[in-house]
Design a protein around this motif. Structure first.
Motif: not given
Length: 78
Positions: A36, A39, A43, A49
């Motif tokens: 995450h 990402r 975002k 995310r």
């Protein structure tokens, strides 16, 4: 143009991918990192995310959650 941000091996992403293919909707896939924290592009585009993330430039729609995306595709393109 539709863009689908997805993660390899993600069953939710695969479901959306299959629906886009079934409806014969041309789209671009953007493969994202499993972490995450990596990402950043997701975002930047959506403020979160999570994947799958669908961006439909024609209608100005950006959405996550596979069930919401499937409903949107069915209502808009089927």
């Amino acid at each position: 143009m539709i863009t689908l941000y997805q993660l390899e091996g993600c069953p939710y992403c695969e479901t959306v991918d299959e629906e886009l293919t079934s409806l014969e909707i041309p789209y671009e896939s953007v493969w994202v990192d499993g972490l995450h924290s990596k990402r950043d592009e997701v975002k930047r585009v959506s403020g979160q995310r999570q994947v799958p993330l669908l961006v439909d430039e024609e209608y100005g729609v950006t959405m996550a959650e596979s069930e919401n995306i499937l409903s949107y595709l069915e209502c808009t393109y089927a």
